[in-house]
Design a protein around this motif. Structure first.
Motif, PDB file in Angstrom:
ATOM      1  N   ALA A  22       0.835  -1.207   0.000  1.00 28.53           N
ATOM      2  CA  ALA A  22       0.000   0.000   0.000  1.00 28.53           C
ATOM      3  C   ALA A  22       0.867   1.253   0.000  1.00 28.53           C
ATOM      4  CB  ALA A  22      -0.918  -0.012   1.218  1.00 28.53           C
ATOM      5  N   ILE A  23       1.952   1.255   0.772  1.00 25.58           N
ATOM      6  CA  ILE A  23       2.842   2.409   0.827  1.00 25.58           C
ATOM      7  C   ILE A  23       3.411   2.700  -0.563  1.00 25.58           C
ATOM      8  CG2 ILE A  23       5.032   3.284   1.723  1.00 25.58           C
ATOM      9  CD1 ILE A  23       4.426   1.680   4.320  1.00 25.58           C
ATOM     10  N   ARG A  24       3.900   1.685  -1.224  1.00 25.53           N
ATOM     11  CA  ARG A  24       4.470   1.880  -2.566  1.00 25.53           C
ATOM     12  C   ARG A  24       3.444   2.466  -3.532  1.00 25.53           C
ATOM     13  NH1 ARG A  24       7.008  -3.877  -3.156  1.00 25.53           N
ATOM     14  NH2 ARG A  24       8.757  -3.726  -1.731  1.00 25.53           N
ATOM     15  N   GLU A  25       2.245   1.896  -3.529  1.00 25.55           N
ATOM     16  CA  GLU A  25       1.195   2.371  -4.442  1.00 25.55           C
ATOM     17  C   GLU A  25       0.825   3.820  -4.138  1.00 25.55           C
ATOM     18  OE1 GLU A  25      -0.530   0.891  -7.062  1.00 25.55           O
ATOM     19  OE2 GLU A  25       0.987  -0.682  -6.941  1.00 25.55           O
ATOM     20  N   LEU A  26       0.663   4.134  -2.869  1.00 26.67           N
ATOM     21  CA  LEU A  26       0.267   5.489  -2.487  1.00 26.67           C
ATOM     22  C   LEU A  26       1.355   6.507  -2.796  1.00 26.67           C
ATOM     23  CD1 LEU A  26      -1.503   4.622   0.859  1.00 26.67           C
ATOM     24  CD2 LEU A  26      -2.607   5.556  -1.193  1.00 26.67           C
ATOM     25  N   LYS A  27       2.620   6.138  -2.578  1.00 26.27           N
ATOM     26  CA  LYS A  27       3.728   7.061  -2.854  1.00 26.27           C
ATOM     27  C   LYS A  27       3.849   7.366  -4.346  1.00 26.27           C
ATOM     28  CE  LYS A  27       6.803   6.901   1.055  1.00 26.27           C
ATOM     29  NZ  LYS A  27       7.463   8.181   1.193  1.00 26.27           N
TER      30      LYS A  27
END
Length: 82
Positions: A22-27
């Motif tokens: 989720a962090i990767r996608e959001l960033k």
């Protein structure tokens, strides 16, 4: 476009395992300004100092927040907050 600021807090390797995707996608999404905070187990030498795991999965930690480790959970939160 105004970015929505999101705070992602990770305290263990287990939650980092789930959060990393989720962090990767959001960033990567310009609509979001993601701030990543590492705390608890990630910063404790006695528990493996797992903050290094963030670099292994390609995530930059924006802030580190020390928390009291090694005492009963009911006492940890108040002590960690000062």
């Amino acid at each position: 476009m105004v970015a929505h600021r999101l705070l992602v807090v990770s305290s263990t390797r287990a939650d980092l395992g789930y959060l990393r995707f989720a962090i990767r996608e959001l960033k990567e999404d310009p609509r979001f300004d993601v701030v990543v905070v590492a705390t608890c187990m990630h910063l404790a030498s006695s528990l493996g100092k797992t903050i290094r795991e963030f670099a292994h999965v390609g995530i930059v930690v924006d802030e580190e927040v020390e928390a009291t480790v090694g005492i009963a959970p009911v006492q940890a939160a108040p002590r960690s907050c000062g």
